[in-house]
Design an enzyme around this catalytic site. Structure first.
Site, PDB file in Angstrom:
ATOM      1  N   ASP A 132      18.440 -11.738  18.568  1.00 35.05           N
ATOM      2  CA  ASP A 132      19.552 -11.835  17.798  1.00 35.05           C
ATOM      3  C   ASP A 132      19.102 -10.879  16.550  1.00 35.05           C
ATOM      4  O   ASP A 132      20.055 -10.486  15.685  1.00 35.05           O
ATOM      5  CB  ASP A 132      20.207 -13.111  17.721  1.00 35.05           C
ATOM      6  CG  ASP A 132      21.352 -13.032  16.892  1.00 35.05           C
ATOM      7  OD1 ASP A 132      22.265 -11.946  16.750  1.00 35.05           O
ATOM      8  OD2 ASP A 132      21.962 -14.190  16.584  1.00 35.05           O
ATOM      9  N   CYS A 179      23.837  -9.628   8.515  1.00 34.86           N
ATOM     10  CA  CYS A 179      25.161 -10.075   9.157  1.00 34.86           C
ATOM     11  C   CYS A 179      25.792  -8.500   9.071  1.00 34.86           C
ATOM     12  O   CYS A 179      26.274  -7.622   8.219  1.00 34.86           O
ATOM     13  CB  CYS A 179      26.078 -10.677   8.107  1.00 34.86           C
ATOM     14  SG  CYS A 179      27.703 -10.932   8.714  1.00 34.86           S
ATOM     15  N   ASN A 226      21.812 -14.630  10.595  1.00 34.92           N
ATOM     16  CA  ASN A 226      21.301 -16.110  11.191  1.00 34.92           C
ATOM     17  C   ASN A 226      20.511 -17.130  10.361  1.00 34.92           C
ATOM     18  O   ASN A 226      20.058 -16.699   9.187  1.00 34.92           O
ATOM     19  CB  ASN A 226      20.176 -15.770  12.375  1.00 34.92           C
ATOM     20  CG  ASN A 226      20.884 -14.852  13.549  1.00 34.92           C
ATOM     21  OD1 ASN A 226      21.667 -15.428  14.136  1.00 34.92           O
ATOM     22  ND2 ASN A 226      20.468 -13.653  13.450  1.00 34.92           N
TER      23      ASN A 226
HETATM   24 MG    MG Z   1      23.332 -14.713  15.390  1.00 31.54          MG
END
Ligand code: MG
Length: 308
Positions: free
Chosen positions: A14, A246, A255
């Site tokens: 991620d 982001c 995150n």
């Molecule tokens: Mg995330």
């Protein structure tokens, strides 16, 4: 007995998929190795999404085949569709015997617009695909983790109905996901939202089957962790250094940083099995590889304290 909390590291997947730089495969494996050395029990290592969509993770097969084996450490790889599952299984075959330490992760958004932009189909279409994909992965021996993205807010639709999120989470659990992680994709949740959503889910789902995937875009991630802990949640996702940013707010935190999470949990007397000093070393490596100052506060404080 010290209560135990599972820190679920998502930085290599991620995080890196939202960084501008593309790391060499060897650098990704060095980062995973540093995270493993820090004692993290769960690491989401890569994604078998089409390289056309996320070129940063085009080496998913090479990364998966070379993941270091550690007792007590299990990995996950994101699998968006049947083709991704076949690619993951081929990579695991190349890795050799014992695939029990890699899980497949699947994702669906709680809001229609985000699912359309992210996965190119309506929510119902993704759920129909997962109805085949999740049992297929399990039949091949893979545990499956589900993500519900935009579980608190959507960049296109705003607030998301917790009843709808609960319905989708239950659906994923019923399909055979061992755990469903509720994602605050754009970092809008406050503790009241976390309690409201968990209040809908916990009467009918065990706490161990749920996780929180929080973003710190507006500075509420750790407050939301605390709310989750108070509701009985035992698993929290985080990315080393706050890797990832982001995608909807350039320059903003994405995150929750793993160091921030571990610092708070340890200070509260909650056992994580993570060595914070080694985690900071992994964070320093992540920062060097990302080529930018990462937003994690505990990482920056530790680096400043050692004069680095
Ligand atoms: Mg995330």
């Amino acid at each position: 007995m010290t209560p135990r909390v599972t820190v679920y590291e998502v930085g290599p997947r991620d995080g890196l998929q939202n960084e501008a730089v593309t790391l060499a495969t060897g650098d990704k494996l060095a980062l995973v190795g540093a995270l493993a050395d820090a004692g993290l029990p769960r690491i989401e290592a890569t994604s078998f999404v089409s390289p056309r969509w996320i070129p940063q993770l085009a080496d998913a097969a090479e990364v998966t085949a070379a993941l270091p084996r550690r007792s007590g450490l299990a990995y996950a790889a994101l699998v968006p569709n049947a083709r991704g599952l076949e690619r993951l299984l081929a990579a695991l075959a190349a890795r050799g015997e014992g695939i029990a330490d890699v899980a497949a992760a699947v994702v669906v958004s709680a809001s229609e617009s985000h699912n359309l932009r992210n996965l190119n189909r309506p929510v119902a279409g993704t759920l129909a695909e997962l109805e085949a994909l999740v049992p297929a992965a399990r039949a091949r021996g893979l545990p499956v983790r589900g993500y519900v993205s935009t579980a608190f807010g959507c960049p296109y639709e705003g607030r998301v109905d917790p009843g709808r999120v609960a319905e989708i989470a239950h659906r994923l659990l019923a399909l055979g996901c061992a755990q469903v992680s509720l994602g605050d994709t754009i970092g809008v949740a406050t503790p009241r939202d976390v309690r409201a959503l968990l209040g809908r889910l916990l009467p009918s789902a065990p706490a161990a089957a749920l996780a929180l995937h929080l973003h710190d875009t507006r500075g509420t991630a750790l407050a939301n962790v605390l709310a989750g802990l108070e509701e009985g949640i035992e698993t929290f996702d985080a990315a080393v250094g706050g890797l990832g940013g982001c995608p909807y707010a350039p320059g903003a935190s994405g995150n929750l940083a793993t160091e921030d999470l571990v610092y708070m949990l340890q200070g509260m007397g909650l056992e994580t099995g993570v060595d914070l000093g080694r985690l900071v070393a992994a964070g320093a490596l992540a920062q060097r590889l990302a080529g930018r100052r990462l937003p994690g506060r505990a990482l920056q404080a530790a680096l400043a304290a050692r004069g680095g």
